[in-house]
Design a protein around this motif. Structure first.
Motif, PDB file in Angstrom:
ATOM      1  N   SER A   1      -9.031  -7.383   3.798  1.00  0.00           N
ATOM      2  CA  SER A   1      -8.186  -8.213   4.712  1.00  0.00           C
ATOM      3  C   SER A   1      -8.468  -9.585   4.644  1.00  0.00           C
ATOM      4  CB  SER A   1      -8.695  -7.647   6.054  1.00  0.00           C
ATOM      5  OG  SER A   1      -8.253  -6.204   6.262  1.00  0.00           O
TER       6      SER A   1
ATOM      7  N   ASN B   1      -8.887   0.090   7.666  1.00  0.00           N
ATOM      8  CA  ASN B   1      -8.926  -0.620   6.398  1.00  0.00           C
ATOM      9  C   ASN B   1     -10.352  -0.781   5.750  1.00  0.00           C
ATOM     10  OD1 ASN B   1      -6.965  -1.676   4.282  1.00  0.00           O
ATOM     11  ND2 ASN B   1      -8.267  -3.556   4.812  1.00  0.00           N
TER      12      ASN B   1
ATOM     13  N   SER C   1       0.712  -1.355   0.001  1.00  0.00           N
ATOM     14  CA  SER C   1      -0.010  -0.081   0.069  1.00  0.00           C
ATOM     15  C   SER C   1       0.766   1.369  -0.012  1.00  0.00           C
ATOM     16  CB  SER C   1      -0.927  -0.022   1.091  1.00  0.00           C
ATOM     17  OG  SER C   1      -1.585   1.076   1.262  1.00  0.00           O
TER      18      SER C   1
ATOM     19  N   THR D   1      -5.690   0.462  -0.912  1.00  0.00           N
ATOM     20  CA  THR D   1      -5.843  -0.521   0.283  1.00  0.00           C
ATOM     21  C   THR D   1      -6.684  -1.828  -0.639  1.00  0.00           C
ATOM     22  OG1 THR D   1      -8.140   0.405   0.567  1.00  0.00           O
ATOM     23  CG2 THR D   1      -6.302   1.083   1.841  1.00  0.00           C
TER      24      THR D   1
END
Length: 342
Positions: free
Chosen positions: A338, A298, A65, A335
């Protein structure tokens, strides 16, 4: 000189456990868990996945990132170490091929990520590092008694990471001032009694002696912790706003540690902050301790809710007792999700 947040990443273990599953064998129901905590499901580590693996993936995503920026130092904030000795950070640095950099662990329970931000800022301000990778990584479900209905439903596992670099105060991504505090006189409100030198010394250093098995799991006095969390987070958040000379109206997002949705709502009420400014993802991740704040950032960024230039108030509370707050102006970041997959 200022400290600039320039990279962000997260990682969740693939196993999702909902309230229906976790309530089995406990004197509780899925509805009771959600009504008391705001949690519907959480992620839990399984065979082959631990703090190290979560930290490596989150760290790699944060570096990507940040455009592959060189890392000068690594700090891993964790409350669930894989081993008492050594720290996991040097292993993570080696696996990320960061070279022979400074790498160490730190613990301040659920406040660990905010303390880590302050620590990283100190490394940069002191000229020790120009760029720091900070990772909050937890496999804390392994430290929770599977038969305790007051703690087992609350916690989840995961890792979140940020890259911080030296910069100028007017840049987007700049961290503001900090407010940090602790109260060791109330340390027993949230603690794992056994496993350290205190218990080993009592048993002569050999085995576990007469220590009960449940002493190796988390013990929590829920009502007292709730009251302390609300009071300490509200006071700390207000203190950091005063130092930054931000009004409550200037805050775009309150990103609080995801321990309990009622704590977040009450802190916002005490501060006079609009409910729609309170960021929440606890319903699907639970309390991931040091990972909760970066994972929430995030999520907000991925959803497009967190925009470049917005003002963010960050606050956390945890065992110790410990607490901390800071402010930042959000940068433009690349981003990604996850989830565990590469």
């Amino acid at each position: 000189m200022a400290v600039i947040l320039c990279g962000l990443g997260g990682c969740l273990p693939p196993q999702a456990i909902d309230n229906q599953e976790i309530s089995k064998g406990l004197d509780t129901t899925p509805e009771w868990i959600e009504s008391r905590t705001g949690i519907r499901e959480r992620r839990m580590v399984s065979a082959g996945i631990g703090v190290r693996e979560l930290a490596i993936k989150a760290g790699a995503r944060a570096i990507a990132s940040a455009g592959g920026r060189r890392i000068d130092a690594l700090v891993v904030a964790t409350t669930s170490p894989e081993r008492i000795c050594p720290a996991v950070a040097p292993e993570v640095a080696a696996r990320l091929e960061l070279g022979d950099i400074a790498a160490y662990d730190m613990t301040s329970a659920c406040s660990g990520f905010v303390y880590g931000l302050a620590t990283a800022a100190g490394l940069i301000a002191a000229g020790i590092a120009d760029t720091v990778l900070l990772i909050g990584a937890e496999a804390f479900t392994t430290f929770v008694n599977p038969h305790d209905r007051s703690t087992r439903p609350i916690f989840g596992d995961g890792a979140g990471a940020v890259v911080l670099r030296r910069g100028e105060a007017e840049e987007a991504g700049s961290l503001g001032c900090f407010d940090l505090g602790s109260d060791g006189g109330r340390s027993d409100l949230l603690a794992i009694p056994a496993g350290g030198s205190r218990q080993r010394g009592a048993s002569g250093g050999l085995g576990h002696g007469n220590v009960a098995a449940d002493e190796f799991f988390l013990h929590m006095e829920g009502r007292a912790v709730y009251e302390q969390a609300v009071a300490r987070m509200a006071a700390s958040a207000q203190a950091v706003l005063d130092r930054a000379q931000w009004s409550m109206e200037q805050v775009d997002w309150f990103v609080g540690h995801q321990a309990n949705v009622r704590i977040l709502q009450t802190v916002a009420f005490e501060l006079g902050l609009e409910p729609e400014k309170v960021a929440v993802n606890i319903e699907r991740l639970g309390n991931t301790l040091t990972a909760s704040i970066p994972l929430l950032l995030n999520d907000l960024a991925l959803r497009g809710d967190l925009q470049a230039g917005q003002r963010v108030l960050v606050s956390a509370f945890g065992a110790g007792l410990s607490w901390g707050s800071t402010v930042l102006r959000w940068p433009q970041l690349n981003t990604r999700d996850s989830e565990w997959q590469d």
